[in-house]
Write an enzyme that holds these catalytic residues in place. Sequence first.
Site, PDB file in Angstrom:
ATOM      1  N   ASP A 275      38.711  41.889  44.487  1.00 53.21           N
ATOM      2  CA  ASP A 275      39.729  42.229  43.735  1.00 53.21           C
ATOM      3  C   ASP A 275      39.069  43.597  42.936  1.00 53.21           C
ATOM      4  O   ASP A 275      37.904  43.899  42.871  1.00 53.21           O
ATOM      5  CB  ASP A 275      39.857  41.131  42.645  1.00 53.21           C
TER       6      ASP A 275
ATOM      7  N   GLU B 163      54.622  38.548  29.612  1.00 50.96           N
ATOM      8  CA  GLU B 163      53.887  37.640  30.775  1.00 50.96           C
ATOM      9  C   GLU B 163      53.671  38.800  32.060  1.00 50.96           C
ATOM     10  O   GLU B 163      54.526  39.208  32.715  1.00 50.96           O
ATOM     11  CB  GLU B 163      54.720  36.372  31.279  1.00 50.96           C
TER      12      GLU B 163
END
Length: 866
Positions: A260, A610
């Site tokens: 990542d 979100e």
Amino acid sequence: MTCVLLLGLSSMLGGTARAFPATSGDDTQAAAVVSKMTLAEKVSQLQSGAPAIPRLGVPAYDWWSEGLHGIARDGYATVFPQAIGLAASWDADLLTQVGTTISTEARAKFNAAGTGHDHVRYQGLTIWSPNINIFRDPRWGRGQETYGEDPFLTGRLAVGFIRGIQGDDPAHPRAIATPKHFVVHSGPESGRHGFDVDVSPYDLEATYLPAFRAAIAEGHAGSVMCAYNALHGTPVCANDPLLTKLLRDDWGFKGYVVSDCDAVDDMTQFHYYKPDNAQSSAAAIAAGTDLDCGSAYGDLLAAVQKHYVAESVLDTALVRLFSARYRLGEWGDKGVDPYASIGTDQIDSAEHRELALRAALESMVLLKNSQGTLPFKHDLHLAVIGPNADTVETLEANYHGTARAPVTPLQGIRQRFGAQHVSYAQGSSIAEGVPVPIPETALRNGKDAHAGLSGEYFDNLDLTGTPRLTRVDRRIDFDWDHVAPAGELNANRYAVRWTGELVPPGVGDYTLAVHIDRCFDCAGHDPVRLYVDGQRVIDDNGDDKSMQATLHFADMRPHAIRLELVHSGQDQGIRLQWLAPAQAQLAEAEDAARRADAIVAFVGLSPDVEGEELKIDVPGFNGGDRTDIGLPATQQALLERLAASHKPLVVVLMSGSAVALNWAKTHADAILVAWYPGEEGGDAVVRVLTGDYNPGGRLPVTFYRSTRDLPPFVSYAMEGRIYRYFKGAPLYAFGYGLSYSHFAYAKPDVSEPQWKSGDALKVSATVRNDGAYAGDEVVQVYLDAPEVSSAPRHALVGFRRVHLEAGESRRVDFELSARQLSSVDADGHRAVEPGHYRLFIGGSQPEDGKGVTAAFAVIGRETLPR
């Protein structure tokens, strides 16, 4: 294992010959080119932005491409529903078609740049999707990117999506899929860079690993992304037991592992695993992380020189990477290219848009429909109200491409019912302190008094001369990522001036805001200026320091407004937003409702509240996660005000996760979950509302009643979470969803009343559409294992979405493998245990009773590999 000995050019450490493992022609070619690289060149190729090596004929290639629900961040693309919406379809075949479309459009963009040429970020064929982390807690802002809370459902959908991305020819994949984030990663966002997960062996094997195992062992994903977090003290990207023993040895993974982004640097900066990036990089690549998204691997040069890691370890990783590039045909030198004919005409083609519509339709979940409120008759006057009724961002969600012609719910309903039969009001903000796009009702073109602002589009950066284009934009809410506002303009260089009037709906303080989707890791941002009544109230040169201004309007008279954007950087669009006085917006909503026969309220969340590491801290939201799962107070007040009209009230929830709609469950006449539905979302919603399409989606997550029902967010223990272990009463259960029709089940058949080790258990049931509407039923199979303390309440072991005409019956067959029948003990060992089992087959979980049951017994015990 055979080895090929290749002599290459000298490296910075002396250039000795090395043996590279070769299992295919691609590996042989990869080993040959790697053997000719200097150490510095090798290190450069182990980072996601790999530069060209002209002397070896190696073009630059950036490994970073996104395709979560459409090719992202590289201009126009088909934008499908967000992943959680795709999961609500419960349709693995649909996911395969979506994956095929995404990789086809990736090929089109790749081909446009040309084989053998440099490919910059987002132009490649290595797609960092799907996200198959378990959505264990609705507070996680990135849960929208997943396929929900169940490991079996997630695994089946992942396999379908991966097969679509990669195609049918392993030697020549259309693209390479990258399931992420391996493993045990699901928030909180605020601590993700240094979080250490101390998960039990049981939860690891029973919940967090199965979808990844399916993605590798069955989907044959060509790549995997390792996560930010640590597991039992060891960062995952340096975890040899995970990346080598489990992934490669046990599961047979043959591809490459990518970190990542900045996860290797995190090992130094936040995990404090090693004192510097040279040692963190050495640990990561030795453990099996082949590619670094970031720049930490730049310190591998020092790591080799200081003997932290052998150069041969770099070679192993590089062979994996270059083998993938050869399989993808990046150089175009393998004879006939099976994908050469894929052109840009296939990007967001009519066929692909039709698939986006189908996906949006299949994602719709009907939660309530009192007294047949839906479907609507076609001659109604509708009030369309709510902050999500007319915004692009709640169609596209996050990790998205640019929708060429997005259809908002307001547009879809107007197209179907006629604008004269639709009244509209925004009604509220998303949440306290969160601006939303100024609606068309508050913007007026000064020339003809129509809704919207007059836009002048220039092909220069100083807004001089004759505009190349003039048009009226009914609201300023644009996604222009890598695209031009119009065909007459250069996507990289233009300026726009909007003028007209701002008409406040009431007296009070108004916060005006200009939202720019800033590019990251790029040079230059777009300046913007906003004038009200001739006064400059926002003047930003790309530093985001003055993007809001609060003004007091003492009356409702129009105010002159001018907005100027200079697209001189690489930013991605613009939104003119506001926070308007709550009472003024509620009064507008009341007026719209008063003129209507029924109300459709579009409420929920948005990608502004979100998502991944958002800079937000307002009531209910923090850093992209939620602190409260209820509907935000501003929208709750709106629903209650609308209900006072005593008109039929339909609530359409647009969000990426579950929202506790307790009040709506009691007081609304109907509830439809539309998620973030993609470019065709508005058309899909209106087709469901009018009965042109019978909703058949099912919830891929549990809708809880309150945040109080949840264990601590930071705990990764599964006890008390998701339908498998939650012992309370949910608001709406995992697997739940209504239809305009009714489906009935006949007694099932089980192939073996006593299961024998090594055999598959076959079970079938007949489902009949007893209603007047044709529709889809999602047949679900749940297993109740013998009573042991660690066993889930129920475990989904099979599902199939079937279409039935009114009155039609169909036999649905399932074949359950030993793994589907197995359970996990406290030590993380998986086996089929002896005892008596129950199967439930129906359109929901067993508690709803909408199905039939069957029993069988297992004699003896069969252990299974991890």
